[in-house]
Design an enzyme around this catalytic site. Sequence first.
Site, PDB file in Angstrom:
ATOM      1  N   LYS A  72       4.891   3.125   8.176  1.00 30.71           N
ATOM      2  CA  LYS A  72       6.018   2.166   8.170  1.00 30.71           C
ATOM      3  C   LYS A  72       6.993   2.296   9.337  1.00 30.71           C
ATOM      4  CE  LYS A  72       5.753   0.176   3.676  1.00 30.71           C
ATOM      5  NZ  LYS A  72       4.982   0.844   2.641  1.00 30.71           N
ATOM      6  N   ASP A  88       4.169  11.787   0.213  1.00 29.30           N
ATOM      7  CA  ASP A  88       3.957  10.513   0.882  1.00 29.30           C
ATOM      8  C   ASP A  88       5.331   9.958   1.261  1.00 29.30           C
ATOM      9  OD1 ASP A  88       3.527   7.939   1.675  1.00 29.30           O
ATOM     10  OD2 ASP A  88       2.137   7.420   0.052  1.00 29.30           O
ATOM     11  N   PHE A 127       2.721   4.347  -5.278  1.00 29.66           N
ATOM     12  CA  PHE A 127       1.967   3.463  -4.388  1.00 29.66           C
ATOM     13  C   PHE A 127       1.562   4.249  -3.154  1.00 29.66           C
ATOM     14  CE2 PHE A 127       1.272   0.452  -0.981  1.00 29.66           C
ATOM     15  CZ  PHE A 127       0.404  -0.421  -1.583  1.00 29.66           C
TER      16      PHE A 127
HETATM   17  C1  LIG Z   1       3.511   1.060   2.278  1.00 29.52           C
HETATM   18  C2  LIG Z   1       3.104   2.345   1.702  1.00 29.52           C
HETATM   19  C3  LIG Z   1       1.782   2.822   1.841  1.00 29.52           C
HETATM   20  C4  LIG Z   1       0.691   2.020   2.497  1.00 29.52           C
HETATM   21  O1  LIG Z   1       0.938   1.790   3.844  1.00 29.52           O
HETATM   22  P1  LIG Z   1       0.033   0.700   4.631  1.00 29.52           P
HETATM   23  O2  LIG Z   1       0.482   0.854   6.064  1.00 29.52           O
HETATM   24  O3  LIG Z   1       0.364  -0.629   4.052  1.00 29.52           O
HETATM   25  O4  LIG Z   1      -1.372   1.065   4.433  1.00 29.52           O
HETATM   26  C5  LIG Z   1       1.492   4.058   1.311  1.00 29.52           C
HETATM   27  N1  LIG Z   1       2.425   4.799   0.690  1.00 29.52           N
HETATM   28  C6  LIG Z   1       3.700   4.378   0.550  1.00 29.52           C
HETATM   29  C7  LIG Z   1       4.697   5.261  -0.121  1.00 29.52           C
HETATM   30  C8  LIG Z   1       4.075   3.130   1.037  1.00 29.52           C
HETATM   31  O5  LIG Z   1       5.319   2.698   0.855  1.00 29.52           O
END
Ligand SMILES: *Cc1c(COP(=O)(O)O)cnc(C)c1O
Length: 396
Positions: free
Chosen positions: A251, A222, A137
């Site tokens: 986050k 990420d 994700f």
């Molecule tokens: C939550 C998340 C995103 C997206 O972040 P947003 O602030 O909602 O755009 C991208 N990568 C990972 C691994 C995430 O957990």
Amino acid sequence: MDKKLIDESKKYLMNTYNRAPIVLRKGRGMKVWDTTGKEYLDFVGGIAVNCLGHCHPKVVIALQKQVQRLIHVSNLYHIEPQIKLAKLLVENSFADKAFFCNSGAEAVEGAIKLARKYSKDHFTSSKYEIITAYGSFHGRTLAALTATGQEKFQKGFEPLVPGFKYVPFNDIDALKNAITDRTCAILLEPIQGEGGIRIPSADYLIQVRKLCDDNKSLLILDEIQTGMGRTGRLFAYEHFNIEPDIMTLAKGLAGGFPIGALLAKDTVAAVFQPGTHASTFGGNPLGCAASLATLETLLEDGFLLDHCRRIGKYFKDSLEKLKKDFPSYIADVRGLGLLLGIELTKAGEPIVESCAGRGILINCTSGNVLRFTPPLIVTEKEIEHLIDTLEDIFGR
Ligand SMILES: *Cc1c(COP(=O)(O)O)cnc(C)c1O
């Protein structure tokens, strides 16, 4: 239940979330209260965002001071807290340079642009492909959505962005087969969060790193969910004895305030020059002040990271014990630090609802994985209370 407000929520907001029928008004530490005065223990923490707990005094005071001094000026000027934050992030990571934006998806977009430009500037214009993992994700904007290796998020939004390829996570042979001289980067979460708290085997990322080096491809991690102490280290890559070339953060980065960041080594960061990438709000004084207070607090004596490792182990052991007691309910227990999940043999949503009814907020991801991402200040007693509650629910 605050029916009037919830009806208005449904009337005026786009229906993009299956929200719980709860309107939260106030939070302190591990606790939140709704508009009817009901108290909840928060094991969601704004989805791994409120790493220091709700309204941590250091974050509140930093925001209060900054909001009175200066809220926004744009990046046409130097911004004090932005410089301090970049310095602290660089001093505590693999990176040499930072770029700030406002969300996770935006950080991923920036990482994709940076990797593509690096490869085009240094190699050939056909070296633009990015390999990502199934079950990953990376966010909801179009390129981040394309990077996300899950069809359910992409359906209906085609055509997607060209230049992406997917491989099964934690399968080094699949990656070896997929990588070519057109591969500009491999983009992975060190631990898949949204995809169900999936941890790779100990040497997977070491082999990925080597593959990237051999092929002159960049490794983008990420760490939007795994970063900021969540796994018991400031960044999850520290567990795996590797360093990325680019890392995305968001986050937990500002303890609840919206911010995103892109970190990179000098050689890579150098391809971003004036005009190549930008953000009006990115690195604004407020977000950076909140983030600086959060990072300073996380790093203070290493106390919180220590606590996260210790309490995370206690939490995981408790979940393992729960699995032994309810083998027909729980198929697997996974995670590291305070990024934990239990895979259920059935849908997780009814359990989330039962917990909310009993005053505990938890989250379900991937349909049947209960995900626990509480503030890093969570105590044994609070975990015991959650486990007792789950025992009670499973026992019925
Ligand atoms: C939550 C998340 C995103 C997206 O972040 P947003 O602030 O909602 O755009 C991208 N990568 C990972 C691994 C995430 O957990």
